[in-house]
Design a protein around this motif. Structure first.
Motif, PDB file in Angstrom:
ATOM      1  N   ALA A 181       0.836  -1.196   0.000  1.00 10.21           N
ATOM      2  CA  ALA A 181       0.000   0.000   0.000  1.00 10.21           C
ATOM      3  C   ALA A 181       0.871   1.246   0.000  1.00 10.21           C
ATOM      4  O   ALA A 181       1.904   1.307   0.663  1.00 10.21           O
ATOM      5  CB  ALA A 181      -0.910  -0.004   1.224  1.00 10.21           C
ATOM      6  N   GLN A 182       0.450   2.228  -0.775  1.00 10.88           N
ATOM      7  CA  GLN A 182       1.120   3.520  -0.824  1.00 10.88           C
ATOM      8  C   GLN A 182       0.071   4.606  -0.612  1.00 10.88           C
ATOM      9  O   GLN A 182      -1.128   4.339  -0.619  1.00 10.88           O
ATOM     10  CB  GLN A 182       1.826   3.699  -2.171  1.00 10.88           C
ATOM     11  N   ARG A 183       0.544   5.814  -0.446  1.00 12.27           N
ATOM     12  CA  ARG A 183      -0.402   6.916  -0.221  1.00 12.27           C
ATOM     13  C   ARG A 183      -1.351   7.082  -1.399  1.00 12.27           C
ATOM     14  O   ARG A 183      -2.530   7.386  -1.233  1.00 12.27           O
ATOM     15  CB  ARG A 183       0.368   8.222   0.021  1.00 12.27           C
ATOM     16  N   ALA A 184      -0.847   6.866  -2.623  1.00  9.36           N
ATOM     17  CA  ALA A 184      -1.680   7.089  -3.802  1.00  9.36           C
ATOM     18  C   ALA A 184      -2.693   5.969  -4.014  1.00  9.36           C
ATOM     19  O   ALA A 184      -3.812   6.205  -4.459  1.00  9.36           O
ATOM     20  CB  ALA A 184      -0.797   7.235  -5.041  1.00  9.36           C
ATOM     21  N   THR A 185      -2.306   4.728  -3.706  1.00 14.41           N
ATOM     22  CA  THR A 185      -3.165   3.581  -3.995  1.00 14.41           C
ATOM     23  C   THR A 185      -3.151   2.606  -2.831  1.00 14.41           C
ATOM     24  O   THR A 185      -2.113   1.987  -2.555  1.00 14.41           O
ATOM     25  CB  THR A 185      -2.711   2.852  -5.275  1.00 14.41           C
ATOM     26  N   ALA A 186      -4.274   2.454  -2.168  1.00 15.68           N
ATOM     27  CA  ALA A 186      -4.388   1.507  -1.062  1.00 15.68           C
ATOM     28  C   ALA A 186      -4.561   0.094  -1.612  1.00 15.68           C
ATOM     29  O   ALA A 186      -4.952  -0.104  -2.761  1.00 15.68           O
ATOM     30  CB  ALA A 186      -5.569   1.874  -0.175  1.00 15.68           C
ATOM     31  N   MET A 187      -4.280  -0.888  -0.773  1.00 18.66           N
ATOM     32  CA  MET A 187      -4.510  -2.279  -1.150  1.00 18.66           C
ATOM     33  C   MET A 187      -5.930  -2.680  -0.765  1.00 18.66           C
ATOM     34  O   MET A 187      -6.460  -2.230   0.246  1.00 18.66           O
ATOM     35  CB  MET A 187      -3.506  -3.188  -0.438  1.00 18.66           C
ATOM     36  N   PRO A 188      -6.565  -3.521  -1.564  1.00 23.56           N
ATOM     37  CA  PRO A 188      -7.906  -3.999  -1.210  1.00 23.56           C
ATOM     38  C   PRO A 188      -7.880  -4.773   0.108  1.00 23.56           C
ATOM     39  O   PRO A 188      -6.848  -5.343   0.483  1.00 23.56           O
ATOM     40  CB  PRO A 188      -8.270  -4.924  -2.381  1.00 23.56           C
ATOM     41  N   GLU A 189      -8.995  -4.819   0.780  1.00 25.11           N
ATOM     42  CA  GLU A 189      -9.085  -5.533   2.045  1.00 25.11           C
ATOM     43  C   GLU A 189      -8.728  -7.002   1.851  1.00 25.11           C
ATOM     44  O   GLU A 189      -9.180  -7.650   0.901  1.00 25.11           O
ATOM     45  CB  GLU A 189     -10.503  -5.420   2.611  1.00 25.11           C
ATOM     46  N   GLY A 190      -7.886  -7.518   2.744  1.00 26.19           N
ATOM     47  CA  GLY A 190      -7.486  -8.913   2.680  1.00 26.19           C
ATOM     48  C   GLY A 190      -6.267  -9.173   1.822  1.00 26.19           C
ATOM     49  O   GLY A 190      -5.828 -10.319   1.709  1.00 26.19           O
ATOM     50  N   GLU A 191      -5.700  -8.128   1.196  1.00 26.29           N
ATOM     51  CA  GLU A 191      -4.515  -8.309   0.354  1.00 26.29           C
ATOM     52  C   GLU A 191      -3.278  -7.667   0.953  1.00 26.29           C
ATOM     53  O   GLU A 191      -2.291  -7.435   0.263  1.00 26.29           O
ATOM     54  CB  GLU A 191      -4.772  -7.769  -1.055  1.00 26.29           C
ATOM     55  N   ASP A 192      -3.309  -7.376   2.245  1.00 24.22           N
ATOM     56  CA  ASP A 192      -2.122  -6.851   2.917  1.00 24.22           C
ATOM     57  C   ASP A 192      -1.097  -7.967   3.058  1.00 24.22           C
ATOM     58  O   ASP A 192      -1.416  -9.168   2.999  1.00 24.22           O
ATOM     59  CB  ASP A 192      -2.501  -6.297   4.289  1.00 24.22           C
ATOM     60  N   LEU A 193       0.164  -7.595   3.265  1.00 20.96           N
ATOM     61  CA  LEU A 193       1.237  -8.590   3.326  1.00 20.96           C
ATOM     62  C   LEU A 193       1.058  -9.566   4.486  1.00 20.96           C
ATOM     63  O   LEU A 193       1.405 -10.744   4.370  1.00 20.96           O
ATOM     64  CB  LEU A 193       2.597  -7.892   3.445  1.00 20.96           C
ATOM     65  N   ALA A 194       0.537  -9.079   5.613  1.00 23.42           N
ATOM     66  CA  ALA A 194       0.332  -9.967   6.750  1.00 23.42           C
ATOM     67  C   ALA A 194      -0.632 -11.097   6.394  1.00 23.42           C
ATOM     68  O   ALA A 194      -0.409 -12.261   6.750  1.00 23.42           O
ATOM     69  CB  ALA A 194      -0.191  -9.174   7.940  1.00 23.42           C
ATOM     70  N   THR A 195      -1.683 -10.766   5.655  1.00 24.80           N
ATOM     71  CA  THR A 195      -2.650 -11.794   5.251  1.00 24.80           C
ATOM     72  C   THR A 195      -2.048 -12.736   4.213  1.00 24.80           C
ATOM     73  O   THR A 195      -2.152 -13.961   4.334  1.00 24.80           O
ATOM     74  CB  THR A 195      -3.920 -11.139   4.677  1.00 24.80           C
ATOM     75  N   LEU A 196      -1.404 -12.177   3.208  1.00 21.80           N
ATOM     76  CA  LEU A 196      -0.806 -13.000   2.155  1.00 21.80           C
ATOM     77  C   LEU A 196       0.335 -13.856   2.704  1.00 21.80           C
ATOM     78  O   LEU A 196       0.547 -14.987   2.268  1.00 21.80           O
ATOM     79  CB  LEU A 196      -0.301 -12.116   1.018  1.00 21.80           C
ATOM     80  N   GLY A 197       1.069 -13.314   3.667  1.00 23.13           N
ATOM     81  CA  GLY A 197       2.211 -14.027   4.214  1.00 23.13           C
ATOM     82  C   GLY A 197       1.847 -15.291   4.961  1.00 23.13           C
ATOM     83  O   GLY A 197       2.680 -16.201   5.088  1.00 23.13           O
ATOM     84  N   ARG A 198       0.628 -15.385   5.424  1.00 25.64           N
ATOM     85  CA  ARG A 198       0.208 -16.585   6.156  1.00 25.64           C
ATOM     86  C   ARG A 198       0.228 -17.820   5.273  1.00 25.64           C
ATOM     87  O   ARG A 198       0.283 -18.948   5.771  1.00 25.64           O
ATOM     88  CB  ARG A 198      -1.194 -16.388   6.730  1.00 25.64           C
ATOM     89  N   SER A 199       0.188 -17.631   3.964  1.00 28.10           N
ATOM     90  CA  SER A 199       0.205 -18.774   3.044  1.00 28.10           C
ATOM     91  C   SER A 199       1.569 -19.450   2.995  1.00 28.10           C
ATOM     92  O   SER A 199       1.669 -20.636   2.675  1.00 28.10           O
ATOM     93  CB  SER A 199      -0.176 -18.314   1.634  1.00 28.10           C
ATOM     94  N   GLY A 200       2.625 -18.688   3.269  1.00 30.41           N
ATOM     95  CA  GLY A 200       3.977 -19.238   3.145  1.00 30.41           C
ATOM     96  C   GLY A 200       4.443 -19.370   1.709  1.00 30.41           C
ATOM     97  O   GLY A 200       5.538 -19.877   1.452  1.00 30.41           O
ATOM     98  N   ALA A 201       3.624 -18.934   0.750  1.00 26.78           N
ATOM     99  CA  ALA A 201       3.985 -19.045  -0.665  1.00 26.78           C
ATOM    100  C   ALA A 201       5.078 -18.045  -1.027  1.00 26.78           C
ATOM    101  O   ALA A 201       5.320 -17.077  -0.300  1.00 26.78           O
ATOM    102  CB  ALA A 201       2.756 -18.804  -1.535  1.00 26.78           C
ATOM    103  N   LEU A 202       5.724 -18.277  -2.162  1.00 28.28           N
ATOM    104  CA  LEU A 202       6.702 -17.318  -2.662  1.00 28.28           C
ATOM    105  C   LEU A 202       5.977 -16.010  -2.983  1.00 28.28           C
ATOM    106  O   LEU A 202       5.001 -15.996  -3.736  1.00 28.28           O
ATOM    107  CB  LEU A 202       7.377 -17.828  -3.926  1.00 28.28           C
ATOM    108  N   ILE A 203       6.442 -14.929  -2.401  1.00 30.30           N
ATOM    109  CA  ILE A 203       5.844 -13.619  -2.652  1.00 30.30           C
ATOM    110  C   ILE A 203       6.766 -12.798  -3.543  1.00 30.30           C
ATOM    111  O   ILE A 203       7.970 -12.712  -3.295  1.00 30.30           O
ATOM    112  CB  ILE A 203       5.561 -12.877  -1.334  1.00 30.30           C
TER     113      ILE A 203
END
Length: 249
Positions: free
Chosen positions: A139-161
């Protein structure tokens, strides 16, 4: 006439597809992002082509150029870095062309993450280690990330990011992924992939941020974090296994 959105590839001029190069060579008008697209590609344009650098143009000015070419009966090569399918901002252009009744096609290109993997000499999916690749950004000031797509949520998968547009936020990336991947997880950063000034940084989640800052990398880079980057001991895939029956589907 037709507007062709062409993936120009990650940087090296010869990584454009054959189809993209053929359309570029036949288009009387070319719009390109001068800050990202290699200027060597412009040599493929017809000698009398109208070349428009879009680096300082807004979406309405870009649309006006495309509509103008349509009115004049000219095909347009609209060069985008990487591949148009990810982080290319083609959606808003296509939406405006739909409204204006201007036809267009999309020609894929080599994405930055593929060029980065090639530079690292790594397959991003490894049997029994990791079979999932997540392409994302922060997420940046110009463009927020959609709900549920933050790194903490994605990181729980353990997949290659794989993170685009995130080099200047590398400290935040590390802080948010550490709880899920661990300090020893392999990490890499490739800046200017495939270009003569390419920079390759390899390390762990614990060390990569300092390398990025020491190298002065703040843009045109891909960050990768995941166990497949360091996988050495893994089972061969079934595809080429001697035990596979090649006479059945």
């Amino acid at each position: 006439m037709t507007v062709y959105f062409i993936g120009a590839g990650p940087g090296a001029a010869d990584l454009i597809t054959v189809r993209g190069a053929r359309v570029l060579a036949a288009s009387p008008v070319c719009l390109y992002a001068g800050s990202l697209v290699p200027r060597e590609l412009l040599a493929e344009c017809p000698p009398d082509a109208r070349l428009v650098d879009t680096a300082l143009l807004d979406i309405d000015q870009i649309t006006a150029e495309l509509v103008r070419a349509h009115g004049e009966g000219h095909d347009v090569a609209r060069l985008h870095s990487g591949d148009p399918s990810v982080f290319s901002a083609v959606n808003e252009q296509m939406r405006r062309l739909d409204e204006a009744g201007v036809p267009y096609e999309v020609i894929p290109g080599v994405p930055a993450f593929a060029a980065a993997a090639a530079a690292l000499k790594r397959e991003l999916t490894v049997p029994t280690v990791g079979q999932t690749v997540i392409l994302t950004r922060v997420a940046q000031r110009a463009t927020a990330m959609p709900e549920g797509e933050d790194l903490a949520t994605l990181g729980r998968s353990g997949a290659l990011i794989v993170l685009h547009l995130a080099a200047r936020y590398v400290d935040r990336v590390v802080d948010e992924l550490l709880p899920y991947y661990g300090a020893d997880c392999p990490a890499a950063v490739v800046a200017m992939a495939s270009r003569p000034d390419e920079i390759i940084l390899r390390g762990t989640l614990d060390s990569i941020a300092e390398q990025v800052k020491s190298a002065g990398v703040i843009r045109t880079a891909v960050i990768m974090v995941g166990r497949t980057l360091g996988a050495e001991q893994f089972r061969d895939s079934h595809l080429y296994s001697p035990a596979r029956d090649r006479h059945t589907c």
